[in-house]
Design a protein around this motif. Sequence first.
Motif, PDB file in Angstrom:
ATOM      1  N   HIS A 162       1.009  -1.217  -0.091  1.00  0.00           N
ATOM      2  CA  HIS A 162      -0.052  -0.170   0.023  1.00  0.00           C
ATOM      3  C   HIS A 162       1.047   1.241   0.126  1.00  0.00           C
ATOM      4  CE1 HIS A 162       0.794  -0.794   4.280  1.00  0.00           C
ATOM      5  NE2 HIS A 162       0.815   0.605   4.403  1.00  0.00           N
ATOM      6  N   ARG A 163       0.270   2.419  -0.141  1.00  0.00           N
ATOM      7  CA  ARG A 163       0.908   3.797  -0.112  1.00  0.00           C
ATOM      8  C   ARG A 163       1.381   4.052   1.277  1.00  0.00           C
ATOM      9  NH1 ARG A 163      -2.839   7.261  -2.137  1.00  0.00           N
ATOM     10  NH2 ARG A 163      -1.350   8.833  -1.729  1.00  0.00           N
ATOM     11  N   THR A 164       2.410   3.542   1.893  1.00  0.00           N
ATOM     12  CA  THR A 164       2.745   3.570   3.247  1.00  0.00           C
ATOM     13  C   THR A 164       2.861   5.161   3.847  1.00  0.00           C
ATOM     14  OG1 THR A 164       5.188   3.454   2.758  1.00  0.00           O
ATOM     15  CG2 THR A 164       3.941   1.500   3.310  1.00  0.00           C
ATOM     16  N   ARG A 165       3.387   5.889   2.981  1.00  0.00           N
ATOM     17  CA  ARG A 165       3.448   7.460   3.486  1.00  0.00           C
ATOM     18  C   ARG A 165       1.998   7.814   3.750  1.00  0.00           C
ATOM     19  NH1 ARG A 165       7.514  10.950   5.462  1.00  0.00           N
ATOM     20  NH2 ARG A 165       6.705  12.916   5.108  1.00  0.00           N
ATOM     21  N   ALA A 166       1.128   7.499   2.707  1.00  0.00           N
ATOM     22  CA  ALA A 166      -0.007   8.022   2.735  1.00  0.00           C
ATOM     23  C   ALA A 166      -0.987   7.604   3.864  1.00  0.00           C
ATOM     24  CB  ALA A 166      -0.902   7.963   1.512  1.00  0.00           C
ATOM     25  N   ARG A 167      -0.730   6.136   4.126  1.00  0.00           N
ATOM     26  CA  ARG A 167      -1.212   5.606   5.395  1.00  0.00           C
ATOM     27  C   ARG A 167      -0.667   6.222   6.842  1.00  0.00           C
ATOM     28  NH1 ARG A 167      -4.741   1.371   5.810  1.00  0.00           N
ATOM     29  NH2 ARG A 167      -4.412   0.885   3.846  1.00  0.00           N
ATOM     30  N   ALA A 168       0.501   6.259   6.717  1.00  0.00           N
ATOM     31  CA  ALA A 168       1.014   7.137   7.876  1.00  0.00           C
ATOM     32  C   ALA A 168       0.721   8.493   8.166  1.00  0.00           C
ATOM     33  CB  ALA A 168       2.587   6.685   7.760  1.00  0.00           C
ATOM     34  N   THR A 169       0.628   9.237   7.135  1.00  0.00           N
ATOM     35  CA  THR A 169       0.016  10.381   7.356  1.00  0.00           C
ATOM     36  C   THR A 169      -1.592  10.405   7.814  1.00  0.00           C
ATOM     37  OG1 THR A 169       1.540  11.383   5.528  1.00  0.00           O
ATOM     38  CG2 THR A 169      -0.549  12.713   6.094  1.00  0.00           C
ATOM     39  N   THR A 170      -2.062   9.673   7.225  1.00  0.00           N
ATOM     40  CA  THR A 170      -3.749   9.567   7.714  1.00  0.00           C
ATOM     41  C   THR A 170      -3.842   9.142   9.221  1.00  0.00           C
ATOM     42  OG1 THR A 170      -4.301   9.106   5.538  1.00  0.00           O
ATOM     43  CG2 THR A 170      -5.965   8.550   6.890  1.00  0.00           C
ATOM     44  N   LEU A 171      -3.000   8.174   9.350  1.00  0.00           N
ATOM     45  CA  LEU A 171      -3.091   7.616  10.673  1.00  0.00           C
ATOM     46  C   LEU A 171      -2.699   8.857  11.856  1.00  0.00           C
ATOM     47  CD1 LEU A 171      -3.037   5.353  13.077  1.00  0.00           C
ATOM     48  CD2 LEU A 171      -0.669   4.830  12.528  1.00  0.00           C
ATOM     49  N   VAL A 172      -1.474   9.558  11.605  1.00  0.00           N
ATOM     50  CA  VAL A 172      -1.007  10.782  12.475  1.00  0.00           C
ATOM     51  C   VAL A 172      -2.402  11.536  12.607  1.00  0.00           C
ATOM     52  CG1 VAL A 172       0.485  12.636  12.772  1.00  0.00           C
ATOM     53  CG2 VAL A 172       1.361  10.244  12.146  1.00  0.00           C
ATOM     54  N   ALA A 173      -2.975  11.902  11.510  1.00  0.00           N
ATOM     55  CA  ALA A 173      -3.992  12.955  11.558  1.00  0.00           C
ATOM     56  C   ALA A 173      -5.406  12.597  12.255  1.00  0.00           C
ATOM     57  CB  ALA A 173      -4.597  13.490  10.158  1.00  0.00           C
ATOM     58  N   ALA A 174      -5.403  11.170  12.029  1.00  0.00           N
ATOM     59  CA  ALA A 174      -6.856  10.616  12.554  1.00  0.00           C
ATOM     60  C   ALA A 174      -6.385  10.512  14.098  1.00  0.00           C
ATOM     61  CB  ALA A 174      -7.062   9.159  12.054  1.00  0.00           C
ATOM     62  N   LEU A 175      -5.347  10.153  14.524  1.00  0.00           N
ATOM     63  CA  LEU A 175      -4.939  10.002  15.973  1.00  0.00           C
ATOM     64  C   LEU A 175      -5.085  11.361  16.711  1.00  0.00           C
ATOM     65  CD1 LEU A 175      -1.897   7.874  16.129  1.00  0.00           C
ATOM     66  CD2 LEU A 175      -4.162   7.284  17.138  1.00  0.00           C
ATOM     67  N   ASP A 176      -4.609  12.755  16.043  1.00  0.00           N
ATOM     68  CA  ASP A 176      -4.963  13.822  16.460  1.00  0.00           C
ATOM     69  C   ASP A 176      -6.281  14.213  16.620  1.00  0.00           C
ATOM     70  OD1 ASP A 176      -2.174  13.943  17.472  1.00  0.00           O
ATOM     71  OD2 ASP A 176      -1.772  15.573  15.475  1.00  0.00           O
ATOM     72  N   GLY A 177      -6.861  13.869  15.670  1.00  0.00           N
ATOM     73  CA  GLY A 177      -8.501  14.218  15.302  1.00  0.00           C
ATOM     74  C   GLY A 177      -9.215  13.516  16.579  1.00  0.00           C
ATOM     75  N   ILE A 178      -9.122  12.109  16.703  1.00  0.00           N
ATOM     76  CA  ILE A 178      -9.860  11.491  17.726  1.00  0.00           C
ATOM     77  C   ILE A 178      -9.789  11.814  19.052  1.00  0.00           C
ATOM     78  CG2 ILE A 178      -8.357   9.582  18.209  1.00  0.00           C
ATOM     79  CD1 ILE A 178     -12.257   9.289  17.421  1.00  0.00           C
ATOM     80  N   LEU A 179      -8.428  12.547  19.367  1.00  0.00           N
ATOM     81  CA  LEU A 179      -8.238  12.853  20.855  1.00  0.00           C
ATOM     82  C   LEU A 179      -9.380  13.894  21.315  1.00  0.00           C
ATOM     83  CD1 LEU A 179      -4.581  13.000  21.178  1.00  0.00           C
ATOM     84  CD2 LEU A 179      -5.980  11.194  21.888  1.00  0.00           C
ATOM     85  N   ALA A 180      -9.800  14.830  20.319  1.00  0.00           N
ATOM     86  CA  ALA A 180     -10.594  15.814  20.827  1.00  0.00           C
ATOM     87  C   ALA A 180     -11.936  15.206  21.005  1.00  0.00           C
ATOM     88  CB  ALA A 180     -10.728  16.923  19.851  1.00  0.00           C
ATOM     89  N   ASP A 181     -12.426  14.201  20.324  1.00  0.00           N
ATOM     90  CA  ASP A 181     -13.633  13.610  20.247  1.00  0.00           C
ATOM     91  C   ASP A 181     -13.713  12.754  21.680  1.00  0.00           C
ATOM     92  OD1 ASP A 181     -16.186  13.347  19.291  1.00  0.00           O
ATOM     93  OD2 ASP A 181     -15.768  11.584  17.988  1.00  0.00           O
ATOM     94  N   LEU A 182     -12.802  12.147  21.762  1.00  0.00           N
ATOM     95  CA  LEU A 182     -12.662  11.219  23.200  1.00  0.00           C
ATOM     96  C   LEU A 182     -12.735  12.154  24.377  1.00  0.00           C
ATOM     97  CD1 LEU A 182      -9.891   8.546  22.298  1.00  0.00           C
ATOM     98  CD2 LEU A 182     -12.086   8.188  23.107  1.00  0.00           C
ATOM     99  N   VAL A 183     -12.214  13.174  24.195  1.00  0.00           N
ATOM    100  CA  VAL A 183     -12.403  14.219  25.525  1.00  0.00           C
ATOM    101  C   VAL A 183     -13.939  14.682  25.508  1.00  0.00           C
ATOM    102  CG1 VAL A 183     -11.686  16.174  26.545  1.00  0.00           C
ATOM    103  CG2 VAL A 183      -9.870  14.678  25.767  1.00  0.00           C
TER     104      VAL A 183
END
Length: 196
Positions: free
Chosen positions: A150-171
């Motif tokens: 798969h496109r590893t850099r694209a998946r890594a970028t998406t993972l990092v963005a999604a992790l930061d995004g979910i934190l606000a929602d979790l709180v």
Amino acid sequence: MSKWEAKEKRMEDIVTAAFEIFLEKGYEGTSMEAIASKAQISKGGLYHHFSSKDEILYYANAKLSEPVDNFLRQAAEQDNPVDGLRFYIRHYIGHWMAHQRELSFFFLTLTKAISCPETWPNYRDYYDNLIGTIAGLYEKGVANRQLSSHRTRARATTLVAALDGILADLVMNEKLSEAEVIGDFEDQFIDSILMR
């Protein structure tokens, strides 16, 4: 106490004071004088260590982010890249959920950074390293035939963005479960590309 230890203690006192005042009064409501007073240091003494409240803000953020930096390093050191990815996801989410005041400070710092283009190169370097390390885990997993191509850099970028995004929602969303979110992340970013 050695001179170096005294300086480290003074820096810790400044970071702790700044952390409290920034969270209480916001960026605009915080002054160098208030930080100096809270840290029990003269304003001149504060300027000896830091030239501005921006510098304090970013230094404090870097200090509070050290555990996350350690998680990334430990993830990269795992023999099994899939285990490294799981380690990072679990520890990243778990850490910030256990340190929600620090997470609020992290978001305050990001908000300030977005409005200051001169800070962007530092953040870009930080995120390039973070994404590059995670992409490296994905690449190793593909090379080991543990993960599908798969496109590893694209998946890594998406993972990092999604992790930061979910934190606000979790709180803010008490209906979300930390364990469920971790499971969803592992499913979307690891299990869905595992070689069968």
